[in-house]
Design an enzyme around this catalytic site. Structure first.
Site, short mmCIF file in Angstrom:
data_model
loop_
_atom_site.label_atom_id
_atom_site.label_comp_id
_atom_site.label_asym_id
_atom_site.label_seq_id
_atom_site.Cartn_x
_atom_site.Cartn_y
_atom_site.Cartn_z
N GLU A 49 30.02 43.68 46.90
CA GLU A 49 30.16 43.91 45.45
C GLU A 49 30.84 45.24 45.14
O GLU A 49 30.73 45.75 44.03
CB GLU A 49 28.79 43.84 44.76
N ASP B 239 37.29 37.16 46.06
CA ASP B 239 36.52 36.04 46.60
C ASP B 239 37.38 34.83 46.95
O ASP B 239 38.23 34.40 46.15
CB ASP B 239 35.45 35.61 45.60
#
Length: 753
Positions: free
Chosen positions: A122, A213
């Protein structure tokens, strides 16, 4: 010439559903890798988190073989990270290094090369990280360009990498482009080329860095159609391969080996831009999002956005007490393992080895429990997904069980050695019973942990004398793993209709506002406090289930979530007795509530006493007595429980009416955990989970009535707004007269069936 670094991060959280992982494989992982493998000139810097990597090895070895071939021909560089994708800044230092080394070992074992750099989960950055990443063998890390902008740099100065350090430990840091994150793959390929032309002007050997991602290439809503069926990816790859020397695909390591750093930088504590929005409290999150959108529309918006920043990732522990408790439980287990590991530095094999394969090591379970997804919530379900929280607790309980077993075996061996030496005094085996008082959740108030062979029970005297965690150890289940209904900054959007996709493009996941069902606004009511069990209520006799369910009821006393005193805690052999009491007010009357709790094996014996101190005092000391009607109330004891089956068909209430009093029109088999209602005059209640083969039983010493209803949240995920079952609330209650003492006793038993 422009250097293009194409970095893909594939991740599945520990405990995710098998069908979800398989769908991601079919829709994103496999078609993406197949497509890129056809263009050998296009390089990938590739990160696959450990849980997904293990799943691929077990279920799709053909994927690993394709990847191995691409690595062999120099098309792919594998990058490392924490094995189970933890937020490194909030796990202990030894676990940070252990998780990163574990991933590096695994990559070297599978592909023959050790990772030089890593993906940061993250992109959560704090300034003390470099020294730990260096210790773990990392040369570089990739974060967002947002981090650099918050350090005062302009985006025009980010077409390369920088050097940072902490206490002399130097680390190279790459800035992934926020602009490219929104272009790829959501906008047309022309927009990518346009951005590449701009980056090409930013230096002698500039780099455009995409790092995001892999799930956005087929798993996110609408992307499979757009990326593959409408051939976005093919057009993208062909544009790069046919750029005639304009775009040069490189890996991170290749760029490092041929280019010097742009300078030195000290990044502030931050993550990517959206995380700053999600970490804020609900009201602040809504206002911050609105302000950012306003500023973006201003002519000089970019100039101002450069100096705007939202919240801090750790604030999720303040925003969600459930996340904080889960995190502190993880720290408790890590501390115990670290302590035991330190005791075993003498060369014994066993629990101190963090190297794969080690399925029986408690570190294996601890590391899995550190997977970040369940500790926070943003555009993804995260904390709101019960199966992800369940996986965290399952692994924490397993780690404790394995540790206890290892200690027992160690003492047994020592006892056998002593016996062989004819020693008269043998060391006893490790006892599985313990009672400990400490501030486990770091709120400055002590909790009490009672541990038996079957149960872990954490009591919080400060929070209403409640149970904040109840573990059934043989099934590795935390029965208190409920999530309260908290207000979110995006709830104002729930009433908006889903937006239609624009022509020729697909929407970024951050722009979606669709709902998975109609009428979700009817479920937007919020809890006053964190949900727990053994919580005490004084209610009006005419109070309704619907008002209680919606948190619109009136609390007549100050006992709910009030501070209880621990009068005594007596530890006997293999059992514990705890007495919690509070003197408070109910409608101006001075009331004592005392609960005596005895824990042994898999049973909890609870005895309540409610007494009006004024009416039971000496006549001369009594205050004026209120009319009887005002002294008639309803006393309730609340439990919030969740079994692994959630509200599925495998779970139900097993109700035994004491005098044929039963809920009208409802068959016993229809009483699932998603049902609501009132049942009167029972002495027994069971919560059954046939999937996990377990049962929680309540047995009362007098007739009891109860309300039941599901705790359901409205949250957002990749697919839009959704309603999620978070547990079952049960309120056992009795109509009482405050002029008389009231006593009730019951036993709770947790067992396998």
């Amino acid at each position: 010439m422009l250097n293009f670094i194409f970095c893909i991060h594939n991740h599945q959280p520990v405990g995710n559903f098998e069908d979800v992982m398989e769908e991601s494989y079919r829709n994103a992982y496999l078609p993406f890798l197949k497509a890129v493998s056809k263009y050998p000139s296009i390089k990938l810097s590739f990160h696959i988190t450990g849980y997904l990597l293990d799943w691929l090895l077990e279920n799709h070895k053909e994927y690993i073989e394709t990847l191995r071939e691409m690595i062999k021909r120099g098309q792919v560089e594998m990058i490392g990270g924490g094995y189970y994708e933890p937020i490194l800044t909030v796990i202990p230092p030894q676990d940070r290094v252990g998780q990163i080394r574990m991933m590096s070992d695994r990559l070297e074992e599978l592909f023959g090369k050790r990772a030089r750099g890593m993906w940061l989960a993250e992109r959560i950055w704090e300034p003390h990280l470099p020294i730990y990443l260096k210790e773990a063998g990392m040369e570089y890390v990739v974060v967002d360009d947002y981090h650099f902008v918050k350090a005062g740099l302009k985006k025009e100065a980010l077409a390369g990498y920088y050097v940072t350090e902490d206490l002399g430990g130097a680390l190279k840091v790459f800035p992934g482009s926020e602009r490219l994150r929104y272009i790829i793959p959501f906008q047309t390929v022309d927009r990518f080329v346009e951005n590449a032309r701009w980056v090409e002007t930013l230096g002698s050997n500039p780099a455009a860095i995409f790092a995001d991602d892999g799930e956005k290439f087929g798993t996110w809503p609408g992307t499979h159609q757009w990326v593959y069926k409408e051939e976005w990816l093919q057009k993208f790859l062909e544009a790069i391969a046919g750029s005639r020397g304009f775009i040069k695909p490189v890996t991170f390591s290749e760029y490092l080996d041929n280019n010097e750093p742009l300078g030195r930088v000290y990044l502030p504590t931050t993550s990517y831009m959206e995380m700053g929005e999600w970490a804020l409290p609900a009201e602040a999150s809504e206002r911050y999002t609105s302000l950012v959108n306003d500023v973006k529309a201003w002519p000089d918006g970019e100039r101002l956005l450069r100096f705007m920043q939202g919240g801090f990732w750790r604030n999720f522990f303040a925003k969600y007490p459930e996340a904080n408790w889960m995190h502190k439980r993880m720290l408790l287990v890590s501390k115990e393992l670290s302590k035991e590991s330190e005791n075993r530095r003498n060369g014994e094999t066993g629990i101190n080895s963090p190297i794969l394969p080690f399925p029986d090591s408690p570190f294996h379970h601890l590391y899995q429990a550190q997977c970040n997804d369940a500790y926070w919530h943003g555009i993804f379900g995260g904390l709101y997904l019960p199966h992800l929280r369940r996986a965290v607790y399952e692994n924490l309980i397993k780690a404790e069980n394995v540790l206890e077993e290892a200690r027992s075996q160690k003492l047994e061996v020592r006892s056998q050695i002593q016996e062989a030496r004819n020693k008269s005094c043998l060391l006893p085996l490790a006892s599985c019973f313990s009672c400990e008082e400490a501030d486990f959740d770091a709120d400055t108030f002590n909790e009490i942990l009672v541990r038996t062979q079957d149960l872990n029970i954490f009591f919080s005297p400060h929070k209403g004398g409640s149970i904040v965690e109840l573990d059934y150890r043989s099934k590795n289940v935390n029965l208190s793993n409920t999530l309260s209904r908290w207000e979110e900054g995006y709830h104002y959007k729930v009433k908006l209709q889903g937006e239609k996709q624009g022509a020729g493009e697909t929407k970024s996941i951050h722009d979606l506002t669709a709902s998975k069902e109609e009428g979700l606004e009817n479920y937007l009511f919020f809890d006053r406090q964190q949900r727990a069990s053994l919580a005490d209520h004084f209610l009006k006799k005419q109070e309704t289930l619907d008002a209680f369910r919606k948190s619109e009821y009136e609390e007549m006393g100050d006992f709910f979530n009030g501070s209880y005193k621990k009068r005594s805690a007596i530890s006997a052999q293999q059992s514990a007795e705890l007495i919690l009491s509070k003197v408070g007010k109910v409608k101006s009357q001075s009331i004592l509530v005392e609960k005596k709790i005895t824990v042994k094996d898999n049973e909890i014996d609870v005895k309540y006493r409610v007494e009006n101190l004024v009416l039971n005092s000496a006549p001369a000391l009594r205050a004026p007595i209120a009319p009887n009607s005002e002294l008639s109330l309803r006393f309730g004891i609340e439990f919030n429980l969740i079994l692994p089956c959630c509200d599925g068909t495998a779970g139900f209430y097993d109700i035994q009416p004491s005098q044929h009093h039963f809920e009208k029109g409802v068959a016993r088999g229809d009483l699932g955990f998603g049902s609501s209602g009132e049942v009167a005059c029972i002495k027994q209640l069971g919560l059954v989970d046939k999937w996990t083969q377990m049962r929680v039983s309540f047995n009362f010493d007098k007739d009891t009535s109860f309300w039941r209803f599901p705790i359901e949240t409205v949250s957002i995920s990749e697919a839009g707004f959704e309603r999620i079952f978070q547990g079952a609330c049960i309120l056992f209650f009795w109509d009482i007269a405050m002029g008389q003492s009231f006593e009730v006793g019951f036993k709770i038993k947790v067992e396998s069936i």
